[in-house]
Design a protein around this motif. Structure first.
Motif, PDB file in Angstrom:
ATOM      1  N   ARG A 302      29.857  -3.461 -45.988  1.00 37.19           N
ATOM      2  CA  ARG A 302      29.684  -2.159 -45.337  1.00 37.19           C
ATOM      3  C   ARG A 302      29.767  -1.021 -46.355  1.00 37.19           C
ATOM      4  O   ARG A 302      28.997  -0.049 -46.281  1.00 37.19           O
ATOM      5  CB  ARG A 302      30.749  -1.963 -44.266  1.00 37.19           C
ATOM      6  N   VAL A 306      26.707   1.422 -46.724  1.00 37.84           N
ATOM      7  CA  VAL A 306      26.927   2.832 -46.368  1.00 37.84           C
ATOM      8  C   VAL A 306      27.538   3.527 -47.586  1.00 37.84           C
ATOM      9  O   VAL A 306      28.743   3.777 -47.672  1.00 37.84           O
ATOM     10  CB  VAL A 306      27.828   2.956 -45.127  1.00 37.84           C
ATOM     11  N   ALA A 311      26.001   7.689 -45.927  1.00 36.18           N
ATOM     12  CA  ALA A 311      26.910   8.229 -44.910  1.00 36.18           C
ATOM     13  C   ALA A 311      26.564   9.670 -44.569  1.00 36.18           C
ATOM     14  O   ALA A 311      26.532  10.065 -43.392  1.00 36.18           O
ATOM     15  CB  ALA A 311      28.351   8.124 -45.404  1.00 36.18           C
ATOM     16  N   ARG A 373      32.765   9.085 -44.293  1.00 34.77           N
ATOM     17  CA  ARG A 373      32.139   7.793 -44.598  1.00 34.77           C
ATOM     18  C   ARG A 373      32.751   6.665 -43.778  1.00 34.77           C
ATOM     19  O   ARG A 373      32.040   5.801 -43.250  1.00 34.77           O
ATOM     20  CB  ARG A 373      32.281   7.500 -46.091  1.00 34.77           C
ATOM     21  N   ILE A 377      30.959   4.148 -40.962  1.00 34.58           N
ATOM     22  CA  ILE A 377      31.066   2.685 -41.001  1.00 34.58           C
ATOM     23  C   ILE A 377      31.629   2.142 -39.692  1.00 34.58           C
ATOM     24  O   ILE A 377      31.129   1.164 -39.136  1.00 34.58           O
ATOM     25  CB  ILE A 377      31.941   2.244 -42.191  1.00 34.58           C
TER      26      ILE A 377
END
Length: 455
Positions: A302, A306, A311, A373, A377
């Motif tokens: 992840r 991201v 993000a 961020r 996620i």
């Protein structure tokens, strides 16, 4: 050895799980920046993924459709892995390098014409010995439309009416040759049996076609039809026309089962048997030797998917403001979002109720101490299944035996080696439980999927 589930406890004790692999080409979910990542556009990457999938007895290898690179604010969307060859050309090359795996082209009905695309798909079907499939999509973005004379894009309702008319013409083209169209003997008076090739004439709202098909039917009759559409209209279209349905309903068992039962109701309403199509949700699978190792790997995946820039881009589409200069590891934006109904300044929004979504993000970020961020996620699109080979095999056996799914269309997070754990670790566990084939039993994609023969 794991004990197989008691056959009397489940409605489909002999059900088999089907796997496809989706080589995406354009997305930020493929981790291109890792040292183990290979090229996203080199033909060798396509071939390695296809061969690994075939070694794992997968049903099909899928390629996406991309007639123009994705754009944002009038420029190339640089957060994506970008680059897609013409899918039928690439799949034709793979047909010569593989033996059994199905080859599925994601080709759109908005910016193609049925006489041309039907002939090209038929060529792939013949070249591969009956392994071709067509994933019908109704591309709507305006930047692709700018490459075509009529430009623009179709309204949502018009995309489906065009797609249905498109498919009707394509099927007429595929069915244009009878099974005995070619003379069976060199003593015959003519090479083609008189009257065995039927002319296709069709005048409708979207197409005016008058042609004589140039190719015979393949070993499976004609390409297998795949379709994805989650609206009521999209589900009805799939129930009337598709052989396989893609969906986003493959993470939660109850959600997947509700989707499957809804589709079966629509199949009955369309006058088709409940087993007339297969349901293959898209997903990602992350495997670890232990649950802890799997969770740690999932966290790494992840964070690689991201990135800070990704993000900010995802949050920017939700807020509908440019966040590119912000700190992704800082707090969520303090500003209120710019509310739009469907499409934001930076592309199509996934969020219909923007204010409620932002309020939820803020509340959960504050409660959990998440940065922007981390919120993306945790609260953004969830990608797939995480676990050990044995645990995932038990989970998937339940899904398929209760009719919630027929399998999965897998998106590897690494290319070209992202399928290795699935083929080497998960497939044997599924085979041990009797929910995955031990060998290919047919030669065509239609046979792999257990679909009825074409009339």
């Amino acid at each position: 050895m794991t004990t197989r589930t008691d056959p009397t406890d489940v409605p489909r004790p002999d059900a088999q799980l089907h796997f496809g692999v989706f080589f995406q080409g354009v997305n930020h979910w493929t981790i291109w920046s890792d040292p183990s990542s290979g090229s996203q556009i080199d033909p060798s990457s396509f071939l390695q993924v296809a061969r690994t999938a075939e070694r794992g007895l997968f049903d099909a290898f899928f390629l996406g459709d991309g007639q123009r690179l994705r754009e944002s604010e009038g420029g190339i969307h640089e957060l994506d892995v970008a680059g897609r060859p013409d899918s039928i050309t690439q799949l034709s090359a793979l047909a010569a390098e593989t033996d059994r795996i199905g080859l599925v082209s994601t080709s759109n009905t908005t910016y193609n014409e049925p006489a041309d695309l039907a002939r090209r798909l038929s060529g792939l079907d013949l070249l591969s010995g009956g392994r071709a499939g067509w994933n019908m999509v109704t591309t709507h973005n305006a930047w692709t439309g700018e490459n075509f004379r009529r430009g623009g894009f179709l309204d949502h309702a018009d995309r489906y009416t065009r797609a249905e008319e498109f498919l009707s013409v394509a099927r007429a083209v595929w069915n244009g040759w009878s099974e005995e169209a070619v003379a069976a003997s060199t003593d015959a008076r003519t090479w083609a049996v008189p009257g065995a090739v039927r002319r296709v004439r069709s005048q409708g709202r979207h197409f005016d076609v008058d042609l004589t098909p140039t190719l015979p039917r393949s070993a499976q009759g004609h390409p297998v039809i795949f379709q994805a559409g989650d609206s009521g209209e999209g589900r009805d279209f799939g129930a009337r026309n598709a052989d396989v349905i893609f969906s986003a309903h493959g993470l939660d068992f109850d959600d997947a089962l509700a989707f499957a039962e809804d589709l079966r109701r629509r199949l009955r309403a369309a006058g088709r048997p409940e087993d007339a199509l297969r349901i293959l949700p898209g997903t990602e699978i992350i495997i670890g030797a232990t649950e802890k190792e799997a969770e740690e790997k999932a966290r790494w995946v992840r964070l690689e998917q991201v990135t800070p820039a990704v993000a900010l881009g995802i949050a920017g589409r939700l807020w509908n403001i440019d966040l590119s200069g912000r700190d992704a590891d800082g707090p969520l934006p303090a500003e209120d979002p710019v509310v739009v109904e469907y499409t934001g300044k930076f592309g199509s929004s996934r969020f219909r109720d923007t204010l409620a979504t932002v309020a939820e993000w803020r509340a959960k970020a504050e409660a959990n101490g998440w940065s922007l961020r981390e919120a993306v996620i945790e609260l953004g699109p969830q990608r797939g299944h995480v676990g050990t080979p044995a645990g995932l095999a038990e989970k998937f056996a339940r899904f398929v035996r209760y009719g919630a799914i027929d399998g999965f269309n897998l998106s590897p997070y690494l290319v070209p080696e992202g399928l290795d754990d699935i083929v080497d670790l998960l497939v044997p566990e599924l085979q041990e439980r009797g929910v995955y084939r031990a060998a290919y039993t047919g030669t065509t994609l239609r046979e792999h999927l257990g679909l009825a023969p074409v009339d």
